[in-house]
Scaffold this motif. Sequence first.
Motif, PDB file in Angstrom:
ATOM      1  N   LEU A 134     -15.916  -9.887 -16.844  1.00 42.21           N
ATOM      2  CA  LEU A 134     -16.136 -10.648 -14.948  1.00 42.21           C
ATOM      3  C   LEU A 134     -16.819 -12.049 -14.544  1.00 42.21           C
ATOM      4  CD1 LEU A 134     -17.837  -7.734 -12.508  1.00 42.21           C
ATOM      5  CD2 LEU A 134     -15.191  -8.931 -12.733  1.00 42.21           C
ATOM      6  N   ALA A 135     -16.761 -12.699 -13.887  1.00 40.65           N
ATOM      7  CA  ALA A 135     -17.112 -14.559 -13.538  1.00 40.65           C
ATOM      8  C   ALA A 135     -18.035 -14.990 -14.077  1.00 40.65           C
ATOM      9  CB  ALA A 135     -16.792 -15.029 -12.168  1.00 40.65           C
ATOM     10  N   ASP A 136     -18.910 -13.936 -14.054  1.00 44.60           N
ATOM     11  CA  ASP A 136     -21.206 -14.265 -13.962  1.00 44.60           C
ATOM     12  C   ASP A 136     -21.413 -13.609 -15.994  1.00 44.60           C
ATOM     13  OD1 ASP A 136     -20.983 -11.632 -14.191  1.00 44.60           O
ATOM     14  OD2 ASP A 136     -22.754 -11.462 -12.925  1.00 44.60           O
ATOM     15  N   GLY A 137     -20.048 -13.530 -16.375  1.00 40.91           N
ATOM     16  CA  GLY A 137     -19.831 -12.656 -17.917  1.00 40.91           C
ATOM     17  C   GLY A 137     -20.392 -11.398 -18.230  1.00 40.91           C
ATOM     18  N   THR A 138     -20.903 -10.004 -16.781  1.00 43.04           N
ATOM     19  CA  THR A 138     -20.605  -9.325 -16.336  1.00 43.04           C
ATOM     20  C   THR A 138     -19.581  -8.410 -17.200  1.00 43.04           C
ATOM     21  OG1 THR A 138     -21.711  -8.566 -15.116  1.00 43.04           O
ATOM     22  CG2 THR A 138     -21.548  -7.176 -15.705  1.00 43.04           C
ATOM     23  N   ARG A 139     -19.316  -7.133 -17.852  1.00 41.09           N
ATOM     24  CA  ARG A 139     -18.562  -6.322 -18.762  1.00 41.09           C
ATOM     25  C   ARG A 139     -18.482  -4.625 -17.601  1.00 41.09           C
ATOM     26  NH1 ARG A 139     -18.122  -5.892 -25.010  1.00 41.09           N
ATOM     27  NH2 ARG A 139     -17.507  -8.226 -25.578  1.00 41.09           N
ATOM     28  N   HIS A 140     -17.247  -4.930 -17.401  1.00 48.65           N
ATOM     29  CA  HIS A 140     -17.077  -3.885 -15.795  1.00 48.65           C
ATOM     30  C   HIS A 140     -16.096  -3.032 -17.071  1.00 48.65           C
ATOM     31  CE1 HIS A 140     -15.948  -1.711 -12.430  1.00 48.65           C
ATOM     32  NE2 HIS A 140     -14.288  -1.501 -13.027  1.00 48.65           N
ATOM     33  N   PRO A 141     -16.866  -2.285 -16.352  1.00 46.52           N
ATOM     34  CA  PRO A 141     -16.050  -0.884 -17.726  1.00 46.52           C
ATOM     35  C   PRO A 141     -14.942  -0.475 -17.479  1.00 46.52           C
ATOM     36  CG  PRO A 141     -18.326  -0.014 -17.069  1.00 46.52           C
ATOM     37  CD  PRO A 141     -18.353  -1.287 -16.446  1.00 46.52           C
ATOM     38  N   THR A 142     -13.832  -0.308 -17.986  1.00 41.53           N
ATOM     39  CA  THR A 142     -12.288  -0.111 -17.448  1.00 41.53           C
ATOM     40  C   THR A 142     -11.650   1.009 -18.515  1.00 41.53           C
ATOM     41  OG1 THR A 142     -10.239  -1.270 -16.370  1.00 41.53           O
ATOM     42  CG2 THR A 142     -11.318  -2.359 -17.635  1.00 41.53           C
ATOM     43  N   GLY A 143     -10.270  -0.356 -18.465  1.00 39.47           N
ATOM     44  CA  GLY A 143      -9.006   0.853 -19.829  1.00 39.47           C
ATOM     45  C   GLY A 143      -8.182   0.886 -19.225  1.00 39.47           C
ATOM     46  N   PHE A 144      -7.565   1.714 -19.359  1.00 38.77           N
ATOM     47  CA  PHE A 144      -5.836   1.609 -18.980  1.00 38.77           C
ATOM     48  C   PHE A 144      -6.279   2.763 -17.370  1.00 38.77           C
ATOM     49  CE2 PHE A 144      -5.961   5.957 -22.054  1.00 38.77           C
ATOM     50  CZ  PHE A 144      -5.276   6.530 -21.163  1.00 38.77           C
ATOM     51  N   TRP A 145      -5.501   3.495 -16.618  1.00 38.42           N
ATOM     52  CA  TRP A 145      -6.102   3.768 -15.033  1.00 38.42           C
ATOM     53  C   TRP A 145      -5.081   4.981 -15.206  1.00 38.42           C
ATOM     54  CZ3 TRP A 145      -9.001   3.045 -11.689  1.00 38.42           C
ATOM     55  CH2 TRP A 145      -9.551   3.360 -10.024  1.00 38.42           C
ATOM     56  N   ALA A 146      -5.735   5.765 -15.194  1.00 37.60           N
ATOM     57  CA  ALA A 146      -5.267   7.696 -15.809  1.00 37.60           C
ATOM     58  C   ALA A 146      -3.800   8.329 -14.782  1.00 37.60           C
ATOM     59  CB  ALA A 146      -5.588   8.797 -14.960  1.00 37.60           C
ATOM     60  N   GLU A 147      -3.556   7.683 -13.362  1.00 39.34           N
ATOM     61  CA  GLU A 147      -2.551   8.299 -12.960  1.00 39.34           C
ATOM     62  C   GLU A 147      -1.398   7.542 -13.810  1.00 39.34           C
ATOM     63  OE1 GLU A 147      -0.096   8.508  -8.889  1.00 39.34           O
ATOM     64  OE2 GLU A 147      -2.154   7.347  -8.437  1.00 39.34           O
ATOM     65  N   GLU A 148      -1.150   6.297 -14.273  1.00 37.69           N
ATOM     66  CA  GLU A 148      -0.376   5.246 -14.801  1.00 37.69           C
ATOM     67  C   GLU A 148       0.235   5.535 -15.498  1.00 37.69           C
ATOM     68  OE1 GLU A 148      -1.736   1.371 -12.990  1.00 37.69           O
ATOM     69  OE2 GLU A 148      -3.211   1.639 -11.523  1.00 37.69           O
ATOM     70  N   ALA A 149      -0.473   6.465 -15.999  1.00 41.73           N
ATOM     71  CA  ALA A 149      -0.086   6.498 -17.324  1.00 41.73           C
ATOM     72  C   ALA A 149       0.964   8.564 -17.763  1.00 41.73           C
ATOM     73  CB  ALA A 149      -1.333   6.972 -18.876  1.00 41.73           C
ATOM     74  N   ALA A 150      -0.066   9.680 -16.687  1.00 35.81           N
ATOM     75  CA  ALA A 150       0.376  10.120 -16.513  1.00 35.81           C
ATOM     76  C   ALA A 150       1.482  10.775 -16.300  1.00 35.81           C
ATOM     77  CB  ALA A 150      -1.104  10.611 -15.746  1.00 35.81           C
ATOM     78  N   ALA A 151       1.993  10.242 -14.652  1.00 31.61           N
ATOM     79  CA  ALA A 151       2.811  10.492 -13.652  1.00 31.61           C
ATOM     80  C   ALA A 151       4.125   9.848 -14.920  1.00 31.61           C
ATOM     81  CB  ALA A 151       2.781   9.432 -12.275  1.00 31.61           C
ATOM     82  N   PRO A 152       4.138   8.735 -14.839  1.00 28.41           N
ATOM     83  CA  PRO A 152       5.078   8.265 -15.943  1.00 28.41           C
ATOM     84  C   PRO A 152       5.435   9.052 -17.260  1.00 28.41           C
ATOM     85  CG  PRO A 152       4.821   6.090 -14.923  1.00 28.41           C
ATOM     86  CD  PRO A 152       3.104   7.746 -14.830  1.00 28.41           C
TER      87      PRO A 152
ATOM     88  N   SER B 239       3.525   4.536  -9.470  1.00 32.48           N
ATOM     89  CA  SER B 239       3.979   5.077 -10.967  1.00 32.48           C
ATOM     90  C   SER B 239       4.958   6.209 -10.815  1.00 32.48           C
ATOM     91  CB  SER B 239       2.879   5.690 -11.553  1.00 32.48           C
ATOM     92  OG  SER B 239       1.630   5.073 -11.371  1.00 32.48           O
ATOM     93  N   ALA B 240       4.720   6.893 -10.441  1.00 26.03           N
ATOM     94  CA  ALA B 240       6.365   7.696 -10.134  1.00 26.03           C
ATOM     95  C   ALA B 240       7.891   7.409  -9.749  1.00 26.03           C
ATOM     96  CB  ALA B 240       5.488   9.901  -8.950  1.00 26.03           C
ATOM     97  N   PRO B 241       7.938   6.979  -8.210  1.00 21.96           N
ATOM     98  CA  PRO B 241       8.488   5.893  -8.294  1.00 21.96           C
ATOM     99  C   PRO B 241       8.698   5.455  -9.052  1.00 21.96           C
ATOM    100  CG  PRO B 241       7.125   5.994  -6.420  1.00 21.96           C
ATOM    101  CD  PRO B 241       6.343   6.615  -7.327  1.00 21.96           C
ATOM    102  N   LEU B 242       8.272   4.226  -9.811  1.00 23.39           N
ATOM    103  CA  LEU B 242       8.951   3.212 -10.610  1.00 23.39           C
ATOM    104  C   LEU B 242       9.602   4.004 -11.857  1.00 23.39           C
ATOM    105  CD1 LEU B 242       7.088   0.803 -11.630  1.00 23.39           C
ATOM    106  CD2 LEU B 242       7.450   2.665 -13.974  1.00 23.39           C
ATOM    107  N   ALA B 243       8.473   5.394 -12.551  1.00 24.40           N
ATOM    108  CA  ALA B 243       9.529   5.715 -13.341  1.00 24.40           C
ATOM    109  C   ALA B 243      10.045   6.597 -13.238  1.00 24.40           C
ATOM    110  CB  ALA B 243       8.184   7.281 -13.975  1.00 24.40           C
ATOM    111  N   ALA B 244      10.998   7.010 -11.136  1.00 29.96           N
ATOM    112  CA  ALA B 244      12.244   7.817 -11.415  1.00 29.96           C
ATOM    113  C   ALA B 244      13.322   6.703 -11.362  1.00 29.96           C
ATOM    114  CB  ALA B 244      12.167   8.024  -9.995  1.00 29.96           C
ATOM    115  N   GLU B 245      13.023   5.262 -11.371  1.00 28.46           N
ATOM    116  CA  GLU B 245      13.774   3.938 -11.487  1.00 28.46           C
ATOM    117  C   GLU B 245      14.038   3.690 -12.978  1.00 28.46           C
ATOM    118  OE1 GLU B 245      14.996   2.537  -8.568  1.00 28.46           O
ATOM    119  OE2 GLU B 245      14.462   3.343  -7.318  1.00 28.46           O
ATOM    120  N   VAL B 246      13.011   4.144 -13.928  1.00 29.72           N
ATOM    121  CA  VAL B 246      12.837   3.940 -15.225  1.00 29.72           C
ATOM    122  C   VAL B 246      14.501   4.562 -15.197  1.00 29.72           C
ATOM    123  CG1 VAL B 246      12.151   3.405 -17.567  1.00 29.72           C
ATOM    124  CG2 VAL B 246      11.445   2.879 -15.666  1.00 29.72           C
ATOM    125  N   LEU B 247      14.379   6.418 -14.949  1.00 29.39           N
ATOM    126  CA  LEU B 247      15.464   7.260 -15.077  1.00 29.39           C
ATOM    127  C   LEU B 247      16.595   7.149 -14.237  1.00 29.39           C
ATOM    128  CD1 LEU B 247      12.531  10.486 -15.080  1.00 29.39           C
ATOM    129  CD2 LEU B 247      13.840   9.168 -17.359  1.00 29.39           C
TER     130      LEU B 247
END
Length: 231
Positions: free
Chosen positions: A16-34, A219-227
Amino acid sequence: MSKILFVLTGADHWTLADGTRHPTGFWAEEAAAPYEAFTAAGHEVVVATPGGVVPTVDRGSLAPEANGGREGADRVAATLDAFAALRAPIRLEDVDLAEYAAVFYPGGHGPMEDLAVDAVSGRLLVDALASGKPLAVVCHGPAALLAAVREDGANAFAGYRVAAFTDAEEKQAGLADRAKWLLETRLREAGVDVRAGEPWVPNVVVDRNLITGQNPASSAPLAAEVLKKLA
């Protein structure tokens, strides 16, 4: 069928702007649904990360309140448990685009930390866009588009219609005031035509072979468009 490449962040925090590290990574639904949609259609999913590091899931994305309740949270967690490729990613540096029928970038705040400035990812995005293969990117995943710069210095996605996590959503999520920069604003500055929908409502935008989604619900509607494009 064919192989679909998932490019995930290797970051486990967002500075973040003040140098703080905000714990994160990838968002579960965005990997799981596709993943569910693509594998149900018979496709193989391969995961790549910078350096081949095992990607970190944002713990907040596993919470019931992020998944419509406990049942939804349990389903997402079970899908990630079954998603073995997450635990054995290949190095992004070793990806051969010719081996894949489509490329997909999920979000989470992690891409704001690493993929937004990753030159290897940027070149892959430029090549994927030029290939005509389906290229799908969702939520904070479009941060990676910022690294897709052509030799003349222009962004490869300038002029493309794109959905991405909006500044309004970042404000409602409570981190906008602490961020170094906001995704929608930075994409617009790069010449990308961001098509913002209502906060938290599915919004998928298709422009040529580029398929983008605004938020986790997209995420799920996006995956449908890919298919559809792979059919």
